[in-house]
Design an enzyme around this catalytic site. Structure first.
Site, PDB file in Angstrom:
ATOM      1  CG  HIS A  56      -5.909 -12.940  12.916  1.00 52.14           C
ATOM      2  ND1 HIS A  56      -6.577 -13.794  12.082  1.00 52.14           N
ATOM      3  CD2 HIS A  56      -4.878 -13.645  13.450  1.00 52.14           C
ATOM      4  CE1 HIS A  56      -5.972 -14.982  12.129  1.00 52.14           C
ATOM      5  NE2 HIS A  56      -4.937 -14.923  12.946  1.00 52.14           N
ATOM      6  CD  GLU A  57      -1.712 -11.969  14.869  1.00 46.77           C
ATOM      7  OE1 GLU A  57      -1.393 -12.783  15.760  1.00 46.77           O
ATOM      8  OE2 GLU A  57      -1.884 -12.288  13.684  1.00 46.77           O
ATOM      9  CG  HIS A  67      -4.041 -15.848  17.787  1.00 46.37           C
ATOM     10  ND1 HIS A  67      -4.375 -17.170  17.631  1.00 46.37           N
ATOM     11  CD2 HIS A  67      -3.776 -15.390  16.538  1.00 46.37           C
ATOM     12  CE1 HIS A  67      -4.316 -17.500  16.337  1.00 46.37           C
ATOM     13  NE2 HIS A  67      -3.955 -16.426  15.646  1.00 46.37           N
TER      14      HIS A  67
HETATM   15 ZN   LIG Z   1      -3.546 -16.288  13.665  1.00 48.41          ZN
END
Ligand SMILES: [Zn+2]
Ligand SMILES: [Zn+2]
Length: 149
Positions: free
Chosen positions: A64-65, A68
């Protein structure tokens, strides 16, 4: 897991799932409370919640990170609401939300139950299987792998 192990894991997942290197720093930050991780726009480094490091879904939190991270660095939509973000998150199998941690900081326990039709239910807290049924089919529940909790 220490910071060095974390760094190696993030680098490995980056290459494996994104086909791109992670060239910044990943560190544990115990000030993160309810989120699993954080991407820092200013310096491109990643912070991770040490309380989530032992959860089975920690790799998904890393992904998830990294979504980004890679989208921001390639000037694409890196925010949760962006179509690029949603598409890449789905493609790599990242977590949509950080798992909720309840109660005191030691309670990263996870109780798994299976119903008679095979639905898996995970709860932060243990419950009495005689009193609750599967929310999807109404079947009886059995506690799985109690030794892992
Ligand atoms: Zn996030
Ligand atoms: Zn069920």
């Amino acid at each position: 897991m220490d910071n060095q192990t974390l760094q190696k894991r993030v680098e490995a997942i980056s290459l494996e799932s994104f086909g791109r290197p992670f060239r910044h720093q990943a560190t544990f930050n115990s000030r993160l409370r309810t989120t699993g991780g954080r991407y820092r726009l200013a310096d491109h480094n990643l912070d991770f919640n040490p309380r989530m490091a032992e959860l089975p879904e920690f790799d998904q939190i890393i992904k998830h990170e990294l979504v980004h991270y890679h989208l921001h660095l390639t000037h694409r939509g890196y925010q949760h609401r962006d179509a690029d973000f949603k598409a890449l998150l789905k493609a790599v199998g990242g977590s949509r939300y950080a798992p909720r941690l309840e109660g005191n900081r030691r309670s990263i326990k996870r109780w798994r139950y299976e119903c008679s039709s095979g639905h898996i239910i995970e709860r932060q807290r243990r419950f009495d299987t005689r009193r609750y049924r599967c929310g999807r089919c109404g079947g009886r529940l059995t506690l799985l792998n109690p030794q892992e909790n």
